[in-house]
Design a protein around this motif. Sequence first.
Motif, PDB file in Angstrom:
ATOM      1  N   ASP A  82      44.720  43.423  46.843  1.00 58.68           N
ATOM      2  CA  ASP A  82      45.109  43.306  48.248  1.00 58.68           C
ATOM      3  C   ASP A  82      46.509  43.840  48.505  1.00 58.68           C
ATOM      4  O   ASP A  82      46.890  44.061  49.652  1.00 58.68           O
ATOM      5  CB  ASP A  82      45.009  41.853  48.699  1.00 58.68           C
ATOM      6  CG  ASP A  82      43.563  41.428  48.933  1.00 58.68           C
ATOM      7  OD1 ASP A  82      42.700  42.329  49.011  1.00 58.68           O
ATOM      8  OD2 ASP A  82      43.287  40.228  49.026  1.00 58.68           O
ATOM      9  N   ASP A 104      42.884  48.436  53.505  1.00 63.11           N
ATOM     10  CA  ASP A 104      41.650  48.896  54.158  1.00 63.11           C
ATOM     11  C   ASP A 104      41.585  50.417  54.290  1.00 63.11           C
ATOM     12  O   ASP A 104      40.663  50.944  54.933  1.00 63.11           O
ATOM     13  CB  ASP A 104      41.533  48.279  55.558  1.00 63.11           C
ATOM     14  CG  ASP A 104      41.377  46.760  55.507  1.00 63.11           C
ATOM     15  OD1 ASP A 104      40.734  46.274  54.560  1.00 63.11           O
ATOM     16  OD2 ASP A 104      41.894  46.075  56.407  1.00 63.11           O
ATOM     17  N   ARG A 106      40.642  54.027  54.097  1.00 64.02           N
ATOM     18  CA  ARG A 106      39.383  54.666  53.680  1.00 64.02           C
ATOM     19  C   ARG A 106      39.705  55.911  52.855  1.00 64.02           C
ATOM     20  O   ARG A 106      40.374  56.830  53.330  1.00 64.02           O
ATOM     21  CB  ARG A 106      38.540  55.037  54.897  1.00 64.02           C
ATOM     22  CG  ARG A 106      37.160  55.622  54.557  1.00 64.02           C
ATOM     23  CD  ARG A 106      36.372  55.917  55.818  1.00 64.02           C
ATOM     24  NE  ARG A 106      35.120  56.613  55.536  1.00 64.02           N
ATOM     25  CZ  ARG A 106      33.962  56.016  55.266  1.00 64.02           C
ATOM     26  NH1 ARG A 106      33.900  54.696  55.264  1.00 64.02           N
ATOM     27  NH2 ARG A 106      32.873  56.724  55.018  1.00 64.02           N
ATOM     28  N   LYS A 117      37.038  51.298  51.118  1.00 66.35           N
ATOM     29  CA  LYS A 117      38.396  50.785  51.211  1.00 66.35           C
ATOM     30  C   LYS A 117      39.079  50.936  49.856  1.00 66.35           C
ATOM     31  O   LYS A 117      38.483  50.663  48.818  1.00 66.35           O
ATOM     32  CB  LYS A 117      38.386  49.311  51.624  1.00 66.35           C
ATOM     33  CG  LYS A 117      37.782  49.082  53.011  1.00 66.35           C
ATOM     34  CD  LYS A 117      37.848  47.615  53.398  1.00 66.35           C
ATOM     35  CE  LYS A 117      37.257  47.408  54.793  1.00 66.35           C
ATOM     36  NZ  LYS A 117      37.402  46.011  55.262  1.00 66.35           N
ATOM     37  N   TYR A 281      35.447  47.541  59.237  1.00 64.82           N
ATOM     38  CA  TYR A 281      36.769  48.017  59.635  1.00 64.82           C
ATOM     39  C   TYR A 281      37.418  48.815  58.509  1.00 64.82           C
ATOM     40  O   TYR A 281      37.438  48.396  57.354  1.00 64.82           O
ATOM     41  CB  TYR A 281      37.673  46.835  59.998  1.00 64.82           C
ATOM     42  CG  TYR A 281      39.093  47.248  60.321  1.00 64.82           C
ATOM     43  CD1 TYR A 281      39.459  47.660  61.601  1.00 64.82           C
ATOM     44  CD2 TYR A 281      40.075  47.239  59.327  1.00 64.82           C
ATOM     45  CE1 TYR A 281      40.760  48.045  61.895  1.00 64.82           C
ATOM     46  CE2 TYR A 281      41.381  47.626  59.604  1.00 64.82           C
ATOM     47  CZ  TYR A 281      41.711  48.024  60.890  1.00 64.82           C
ATOM     48  OH  TYR A 281      42.994  48.419  61.164  1.00 64.82           O
ATOM     49  N   TYR A 282      37.941  50.004  58.874  1.00 68.35           N
ATOM     50  CA  TYR A 282      38.688  50.835  57.941  1.00 68.35           C
ATOM     51  C   TYR A 282      40.015  51.239  58.575  1.00 68.35           C
ATOM     52  O   TYR A 282      40.157  51.264  59.801  1.00 68.35           O
ATOM     53  CB  TYR A 282      37.912  52.117  57.586  1.00 68.35           C
ATOM     54  CG  TYR A 282      36.643  51.887  56.815  1.00 68.35           C
ATOM     55  CD1 TYR A 282      36.660  51.688  55.441  1.00 68.35           C
ATOM     56  CD2 TYR A 282      35.405  51.876  57.461  1.00 68.35           C
ATOM     57  CE1 TYR A 282      35.490  51.491  54.724  1.00 68.35           C
ATOM     58  CE2 TYR A 282      34.232  51.672  56.761  1.00 68.35           C
ATOM     59  CZ  TYR A 282      34.276  51.486  55.392  1.00 68.35           C
ATOM     60  OH  TYR A 282      33.119  51.281  54.687  1.00 68.35           O
ATOM     61  N   TYR A 283      40.965  51.572  57.728  1.00 65.34           N
ATOM     62  CA  TYR A 283      42.236  52.152  58.165  1.00 65.34           C
ATOM     63  C   TYR A 283      42.170  53.630  57.807  1.00 65.34           C
ATOM     64  O   TYR A 283      42.119  53.998  56.629  1.00 65.34           O
ATOM     65  CB  TYR A 283      43.403  51.473  57.450  1.00 65.34           C
ATOM     66  CG  TYR A 283      44.769  51.817  58.000  1.00 65.34           C
ATOM     67  CD1 TYR A 283      45.208  51.290  59.214  1.00 65.34           C
ATOM     68  CD2 TYR A 283      45.625  52.653  57.291  1.00 65.34           C
ATOM     69  CE1 TYR A 283      46.465  51.585  59.708  1.00 65.34           C
ATOM     70  CE2 TYR A 283      46.892  52.948  57.778  1.00 65.34           C
ATOM     71  CZ  TYR A 283      47.312  52.414  58.986  1.00 65.34           C
ATOM     72  OH  TYR A 283      48.559  52.717  59.477  1.00 65.34           O
TER      73      TYR A 283
END
Length: 303
Positions: A82, A104, A106, A117, A281-283
């Motif tokens: 994390d 997160d 991608r 992720k 959800y992705y960044y």
Amino acid sequence: MSKRKKIFLSIASVLVVILSVLCMYAYNVYNSLQDTVSVMHQPIERDVPAKRVEKLSLEKKDPFSVLLLGVDKRENDKGRSDTMVVLTVNPNEDSIKMISIPRDTRVPIIGKDFEDKINHAYAFGGVPMSVATVEDFLDIPIDYYIEINMEGFQEIVDAVGGVKVKNQFAFNSGGFTFQEGQIELTGKEALAYSRMRYEDPRGDLGRQQRQRQIIEAVIRKGASLQSLWKYEDIFTALGNNVKTNLTFDEMVTFQSHYSSAVKQIDHYQVDGKGQRMDNIYYYVVSDEERARLQDIIKKHLGV
């Protein structure tokens, strides 16, 4: 015997005793560190070759990189990284650059045939897959890794005597109240402080900034002469909670050749935007942003 000679001999005797004590202390520190590193040491065999073209030479003070993985491990679960922070250390510029990679983000998972992720790389393939995936994302060699058990990170903070950080706004987290401004944190408080994100309008980006604050504070506190007197607690905390491919000799070389780099620590954020794909959800980070970060870090590493 003259009075002057007696005074001289008395002073000399005291100095001999002091030097003897210091030598014994240094010997104990050296041996304790050696024992701790043997417990922490965990080499990795990578399926994907590192991106370093020429062999790293610490004796020549070559800049190097470290992937810091903060892992939350649960029962019957391998865990996820994390916290993912890349540090590049350049003793010639007396500086360290620190990049937090949002968990997160991608990216293509190296060793798998899909994107996911970035923190899932650890769940799929542990440290080797995390290292290979970050190397691909930033297009740089990762020379070393340090894996920290985040539950035990509080033990490390307590071992160095707590840390001081500058908090940007007041908030509550983990049963603690954190006031705005300069605050001093114990291990439990530091863990709660670094984990909060839901009360932060910046979300995970704000959490990453607090994590970098804690990491920098621990680095500075641990590198100070004051911490030498707490070496037993520090080494015990490290042995209990840290794994790394660094060897004892490399750590000794860092202290002698690279300690000046702590003078300046620069922080960088990975800019992107949140996006849902298949209801996940992705960044998402643009190619332009990746290129910007790669340029900064490659120049600092000299690759």
